[in-house]
Design a protein around this motif. Structure first.
Motif, short mmCIF file in Angstrom:
data_model
loop_
_atom_site.label_atom_id
_atom_site.label_comp_id
_atom_site.label_asym_id
_atom_site.label_seq_id
_atom_site.Cartn_x
_atom_site.Cartn_y
_atom_site.Cartn_z
N ARG A 80 3.97 1.43 -15.30
CA ARG A 80 5.13 0.84 -14.65
C ARG A 80 6.00 1.88 -13.94
N ALA A 81 5.86 3.13 -14.33
CA ALA A 81 6.68 4.19 -13.73
C ALA A 81 6.08 4.71 -12.42
N ARG A 82 4.89 4.26 -12.07
CA ARG A 82 4.26 4.73 -10.83
C ARG A 82 5.10 4.32 -9.62
N LYS A 83 5.13 5.20 -8.63
CA LYS A 83 5.92 4.96 -7.44
C LYS A 83 5.04 4.47 -6.29
N LEU A 84 5.55 3.49 -5.57
CA LEU A 84 4.85 2.98 -4.40
C LEU A 84 5.77 3.03 -3.20
N GLN A 85 5.20 3.40 -2.07
CA GLN A 85 5.94 3.44 -0.82
C GLN A 85 5.42 2.35 0.12
N PRO A 104 -11.61 -6.20 -8.81
CA PRO A 104 -11.20 -7.13 -7.75
C PRO A 104 -10.45 -8.33 -8.32
N VAL A 105 -9.57 -8.89 -7.50
CA VAL A 105 -8.79 -10.07 -7.89
C VAL A 105 -9.17 -11.23 -6.98
N LYS A 106 -9.38 -12.41 -7.58
CA LYS A 106 -9.69 -13.60 -6.80
C LYS A 106 -8.44 -14.46 -6.70
N PHE A 107 -8.11 -14.89 -5.48
CA PHE A 107 -6.90 -15.66 -5.23
C PHE A 107 -7.20 -17.15 -5.07
N ALA A 108 -6.13 -17.94 -5.03
CA ALA A 108 -6.28 -19.39 -4.98
C ALA A 108 -7.00 -19.86 -3.72
N ASN A 109 -6.91 -19.09 -2.63
CA ASN A 109 -7.58 -19.50 -1.39
C ASN A 109 -9.05 -19.09 -1.36
N GLY A 110 -9.53 -18.54 -2.48
CA GLY A 110 -10.93 -18.15 -2.57
C GLY A 110 -11.21 -16.71 -2.20
N HIS A 111 -10.22 -16.03 -1.63
CA HIS A 111 -10.42 -14.64 -1.23
C HIS A 111 -10.47 -13.73 -2.45
N THR A 112 -11.36 -12.76 -2.41
CA THR A 112 -11.45 -11.75 -3.46
C THR A 112 -11.27 -10.38 -2.82
N GLY A 113 -10.38 -9.59 -3.38
CA GLY A 113 -10.12 -8.28 -2.79
C GLY A 113 -9.71 -7.26 -3.83
N SER A 114 -9.88 -6.00 -3.47
CA SER A 114 -9.49 -4.91 -4.37
C SER A 114 -8.63 -3.86 -3.68
N GLU A 115 -8.60 -3.88 -2.33
CA GLU A 115 -7.77 -2.92 -1.59
C GLU A 115 -6.73 -3.67 -0.76
N PHE A 116 -5.50 -3.14 -0.81
CA PHE A 116 -4.40 -3.80 -0.12
C PHE A 116 -3.43 -2.76 0.43
N ILE A 117 -2.65 -3.19 1.41
CA ILE A 117 -1.58 -2.37 1.96
C ILE A 117 -0.26 -2.87 1.37
N VAL A 118 0.52 -1.95 0.83
CA VAL A 118 1.79 -2.31 0.19
C VAL A 118 2.85 -2.58 1.25
N GLU A 119 3.56 -3.70 1.08
CA GLU A 119 4.69 -4.02 1.95
C GLU A 119 5.91 -4.25 1.06
N LYS A 120 6.94 -3.46 1.27
CA LYS A 120 8.15 -3.56 0.45
C LYS A 120 9.32 -4.01 1.31
#
Length: 202
Positions: A131-136, A146-162
């Motif tokens: 939890r202490a990890r920092k994200l920019q 990988p994570v599967k989402f409700a729309n059927g998409h499965t992914g493991s890489e993402f771009i962080v948007e804050k």
């Protein structure tokens, strides 16, 4: 120990699960040759879900070792059966599944040789480190699984948007945005991005 449930009227006037359990685990009993008991030094029960306490063994009024008590909490103010509050208590030496104990409580605990307690403390501290990890904004992250989402998409890489305290994850290929529950608790890594610098000719 199993679950103990009760209506609010049986909580002795304590308004929250934390207040009730603090009182339950702070006591003194007369025994042959003196007294024995427990004293809660610090506790936490966010959202009335899980109770964590640093509890000190007391012998003849003298503080001894300090260990952790963990309680699973049932909190249902609108219960039609009168089971407004309930709890199931265990000690860290029982190897509880719940491992969201605050650092301030972990730091109070006495050293222990119990393998289950040691493993539990290690899991709690590992979660705190995650939890202490920092994200920019703009970081690219890769999940270990990988994570599967409700729309059927499965992914493991993402771009962080804050956006302030809000965090969303954008798929780098489809540009669709997602949210992952308890993302900071999951194992993931920031993917290093190779930066190409322009060559300047004199």
């Amino acid at each position: 120990m199993g679950w103990l449930t009760m209506p609010f009227t049986s909580m002795g006037g304590h308004p929250t699960a934390k207040a009730y359990l603090d009182a339950q685990f702070t006591y003194t009993h007369e025994v042959e040759g003196g007294t024995k008991g427990l004293r809660v030094l610090a506790s936490s029960c966010p959202q009335n879900r899980t109770y964590y306490a640093a509890t000190q063994v007391m012998t003849n009024g003298i503080g001894r070792e300090i260990f952790a008590i963990i309680c699973k909490v049932h909190w249902c103010p609108n219960s039609k059966t009168g089971e407004h509050f309930g709890y199931k208590d265990m000690e860290e030496s029982m190897g509880p599944y719940e491992d969201d104990c605050p650092r301030s409580i972990l730091d109070l605990l006495s050293p222990t040789d119990n393998e289950y307690a040691q493993a539990w403390r290690t899991r709690c501290r590992a979660r705190l480190e995650r939890r202490a990890r920092k994200l920019q904004h703009g970081d690219r992250v890769r999940l270990d699984s990988p994570v599967k989402f409700a729309n059927g998409h499965t992914g493991s890489e993402f771009i962080v948007e804050k956006r302030g305290r809000r965090l969303s994850l954008r798929d780098p290929e489809t540009s669709l945005r997602y949210r992952i529950t308890r993302f900071m608790d999951l194992p993931w890594q920031v993917v290093p991005v190779t930066k190409i610098h322009k060559t300047i000719f004199a």
